[in-house]
Design a protein around this motif. Structure first.
Motif, mmCIF file in Angstrom:
data_model
loop_
_atom_site.group_PDB
_atom_site.id
_atom_site.type_symbol
_atom_site.label_atom_id
_atom_site.label_comp_id
_atom_site.label_asym_id
_atom_site.label_seq_id
_atom_site.Cartn_x
_atom_site.Cartn_y
_atom_site.Cartn_z
ATOM 1 N N GLU A 28 0.835 -1.211 0.000
ATOM 2 C CA GLU A 28 0.000 0.000 0.000
ATOM 3 C C GLU A 28 0.869 1.261 0.000
ATOM 4 O OE1 GLU A 28 -2.645 -0.185 3.281
ATOM 5 O OE2 GLU A 28 -3.685 -1.990 2.573
ATOM 6 N N ILE A 29 1.968 1.224 0.772
ATOM 7 C CA ILE A 29 2.883 2.371 0.838
ATOM 8 C C ILE A 29 3.471 2.649 -0.540
ATOM 9 C CG2 ILE A 29 5.083 3.192 1.778
ATOM 10 C CD1 ILE A 29 4.413 1.589 4.327
ATOM 11 N N GLN A 30 3.885 1.596 -1.228
ATOM 12 C CA GLN A 30 4.438 1.767 -2.574
ATOM 13 C C GLN A 30 3.400 2.365 -3.532
ATOM 14 O OE1 GLN A 30 5.812 -2.299 -3.105
ATOM 15 N NE2 GLN A 30 7.958 -1.628 -2.916
ATOM 16 N N ASP A 31 2.141 1.957 -3.384
ATOM 17 C CA ASP A 31 1.074 2.537 -4.218
ATOM 18 C C ASP A 31 0.874 4.010 -3.886
ATOM 19 O OD1 ASP A 31 0.665 0.122 -5.462
ATOM 20 O OD2 ASP A 31 -0.983 -0.494 -4.125
ATOM 21 N N ASP A 32 0.950 4.342 -2.571
ATOM 22 C CA ASP A 32 0.793 5.754 -2.162
ATOM 23 C C ASP A 32 1.925 6.611 -2.741
ATOM 24 O OD1 ASP A 32 -1.483 5.189 -0.756
ATOM 25 O OD2 ASP A 32 -0.476 5.001 1.188
ATOM 26 N N LYS A 92 1.736 5.194 7.232
ATOM 27 C CA LYS A 92 1.777 3.722 7.168
ATOM 28 C C LYS A 92 3.192 3.193 7.405
ATOM 29 C CE LYS A 92 -2.147 3.491 3.982
ATOM 30 N NZ LYS A 92 -2.578 3.190 2.605
ATOM 31 N N ALA A 93 4.201 3.911 6.884
ATOM 32 C CA ALA A 93 5.598 3.469 7.031
ATOM 33 C C ALA A 93 6.025 3.479 8.488
ATOM 34 C CB ALA A 93 6.518 4.352 6.200
ATOM 35 N N ASN A 94 5.535 4.460 9.253
ATOM 36 C CA ASN A 94 5.893 4.537 10.681
ATOM 37 C C ASN A 94 5.302 3.378 11.488
ATOM 38 O OD1 ASN A 94 7.543 6.867 10.867
ATOM 39 N ND2 ASN A 94 5.747 8.155 10.514
ATOM 40 N N GLY A 95 4.354 2.633 10.921
ATOM 41 C CA GLY A 95 3.766 1.477 11.621
ATOM 42 C C GLY A 95 4.358 0.154 11.211
ATOM 43 N N ASP A 145 12.876 -3.391 10.669
ATOM 44 C CA ASP A 145 13.450 -2.098 11.065
ATOM 45 C C ASP A 145 14.193 -1.469 9.884
ATOM 46 O OD1 ASP A 145 12.454 -2.083 13.603
ATOM 47 O OD2 ASP A 145 14.281 -2.817 14.572
ATOM 48 N N GLU A 146 14.966 -2.302 9.184
ATOM 49 C CA GLU A 146 15.701 -1.820 8.008
ATOM 50 C C GLU A 146 14.732 -1.362 6.912
ATOM 51 O OE1 GLU A 146 18.954 -1.451 7.586
ATOM 52 O OE2 GLU A 146 19.433 -2.142 9.604
ATOM 53 N N LYS A 147 13.692 -2.168 6.681
ATOM 54 C CA LYS A 147 12.721 -1.791 5.652
ATOM 55 C C LYS A 147 12.017 -0.485 5.999
ATOM 56 C CE LYS A 147 11.484 -6.282 3.642
ATOM 57 N NZ LYS A 147 10.365 -7.207 3.355
ATOM 58 N N ARG A 148 11.649 -0.329 7.258
ATOM 59 C CA ARG A 148 10.950 0.880 7.674
ATOM 60 C C ARG A 148 11.818 2.121 7.476
ATOM 61 N NH1 ARG A 148 10.641 -0.264 12.438
ATOM 62 N NH2 ARG A 148 12.130 1.181 13.333
ATOM 63 N N VAL A 182 12.577 16.712 8.654
ATOM 64 C CA VAL A 182 13.436 15.885 9.521
ATOM 65 C C VAL A 182 12.755 14.557 9.847
ATOM 66 C CG1 VAL A 182 14.615 15.744 11.733
ATOM 67 C CG2 VAL A 182 14.521 17.908 10.502
ATOM 68 N N ASN A 183 11.532 14.604 10.311
ATOM 69 C CA ASN A 183 10.744 13.401 10.604
ATOM 70 C C ASN A 183 11.193 12.653 11.858
ATOM 71 O OD1 ASN A 183 8.395 12.107 9.640
ATOM 72 N ND2 ASN A 183 9.639 10.319 9.117
ATOM 73 N N TYR A 184 12.227 13.117 12.566
ATOM 74 C CA TYR A 184 12.673 12.517 13.822
ATOM 75 C C TYR A 184 12.889 13.635 14.829
ATOM 76 C CZ TYR A 184 13.476 7.887 11.824
ATOM 77 O OH TYR A 184 13.305 6.656 11.249
#
Length: 373
Positions: free
Chosen positions: A239-243, A255-258, A274-277, A297-299
């Motif tokens: 779904e993330i790739q489609d988004d 979605k990626a953060n989950g 963890d690596e994929k996220r 930044v996102n962090y």
């Protein structure tokens, strides 16, 4: 009084020929019959009545019989048994604890030597002829172990041998019932011990099988949970790739953060996701830039603090930041309050209190300070 050596008839005094068979009488040979007595007769010291075996009181006068000694054969056997047993290392000795008996070859040799000597003594014990001897041995045997060891088996074999001889010799005697009762008690005790041992073995095997079954069931359940969780994450990843293709970066980022995998289910899978996220969040942040080319930044500083410095550097690079510097802080002594290579702080453009939704240029200076010894 003389008897004919040919036919056994009694001879008259001075006869030269047997009146029964006519055989000549050899006067040089001693043909008189001799009588011999075997054993001894026990009499009451009060009235002289002959006493049978196992009598503690005279049946005629009621005199109480005391100081009845054990039969000499069994008494000698018992002494030899005690002498051999005295060579065994005491169980309360420090050197003969359960663990030392297992690991100490000397203790093992001692146990085997004593057991072998006792077994040989039991096997070589002569089968007694009297009721007293048999009765004393039955009492001695009944007080010994009823387990399945080879010493106990030697006791059982000798008990059976003596009982069978007693049954043939004086099985019709009323006193035989006492010996039979002891034998049956001993036999029943052995059967009970063997039955208990068999129950324990069967119970242990059942317990092992049940535990194995439970372990297999738990493994299957855990495996199903792992597969189910991975299918769910893979579906979210698709779904993330489609988004991302549609340009809906905000939805993709949420979605990626989950994309977390439970470490209790599989540490390897948790590390893999963890690596994929991190990678997919970096990709989204690179694509999600505003018109001035800035990167979000996102962090937050709190999320980066305590992270391994290499991982922190990687996640910031994946977001698109290019000017990242690393600084060591040699402040660790014991490594209790903080771990080696753990991020102490992160500054972006000199700011240590930046917000996770702030946008910066890709070449903004980022300094990662981490703990070392």
């Amino acid at each position: 009084m003389a008897y004919c050596t040919n036919c056994g008839q009694q001879l008259a005094d001075g006869a030269k020929f047997c009146a029964g068979c006519g055989a000549a009488i050899n006067t040089n040979n001693n043909t008189q019959r001799r009588q011999e007595w075997a054993g001894k007769i026990i009499k009451c010291p009060s009235c002289g009545e002959i006493l049978n075996s196992f009598k503690a009181r005279c049946p005629s006068c009621g005199f109480e019989i005391r100081e009845i000694q054990a039969s000499s054969a069994v008494q000698e056997f018992s002494k030899q048994l005690q002498l051999i047993e005295s060579q065994r290392i005491p169980k309360n000795d420090k050197k003969s604890s359960r663990l030392s008996t297992i690991f100490d070859p000397y203790d093992q040799r001692n146990e085997a030597k004593v057991d072998k000597q006792i077994t040989n003594l039991i096997r070589n014990f002569s089968v007694p002829n009297t009721k007293e001897d048999v009765f004393e041995f039955m009492i001695l045997a009944s007080s010994n172990s009823d387990d399945n060891s080879y010493v106990s088996k030697a006791w059982q074999a000798k008990t059976n041998q003596i009982y069978n001889k007693a049954k043939i010799s004086f099985g019709s005697d009323p006193d035989f019932e006492k010996i039979q009762n002891l034998f049956e008690q001993k036999t029943n005790a052995v059967k009970k011990a063997k039955k208990t041992e068999k129950i324990i073995i069967i119970g242990s095997l059942l317990f092992v099988f049940i535990m194995l079954g439970l372990m297999i069931a738990v493994i299957k359940i855990e495996d199903r949970k792992v597969k189910h969780k991975e299918r769910t994450l893979n579906a979210t990843f698709a779904e993330i790739q489609d988004d991302i293709k549609r340009g809906d970066y905000d939805s993709a980022l949420v979605k990626a953060n989950g994309l977390y995998f439970d470490k209790d289910l599989s540490k390897d899978k948790a590390k893999e996701w963890d690596e994929k996220r991190i990678n997919i969040i970096g990709l989204i942040n690179v694509k999600k830039t505003n018109k001035q080319g800035k990167i979000k930044v996102n962090y937050s500083p709190k999320e980066l603090k305590g992270m391994n410095y290499e991982k922190a550097e990687k996640v910031l690079k994946l977001q698109g930041f290019t000017n990242i510097k690393l600084e060591k802080n040699d402040d660790l002594v014991l490594g209790i309050l903080a771990k080696e290579d753990e991020v102490e702080k992160v500054t972006i453009d000199g700011d240590t209190d930046f917000k996770c939704d702030t946008y910066y240029m890709p070449n903004v200076e980022i300094i990662i300070t981490y703990h070392t010894f």
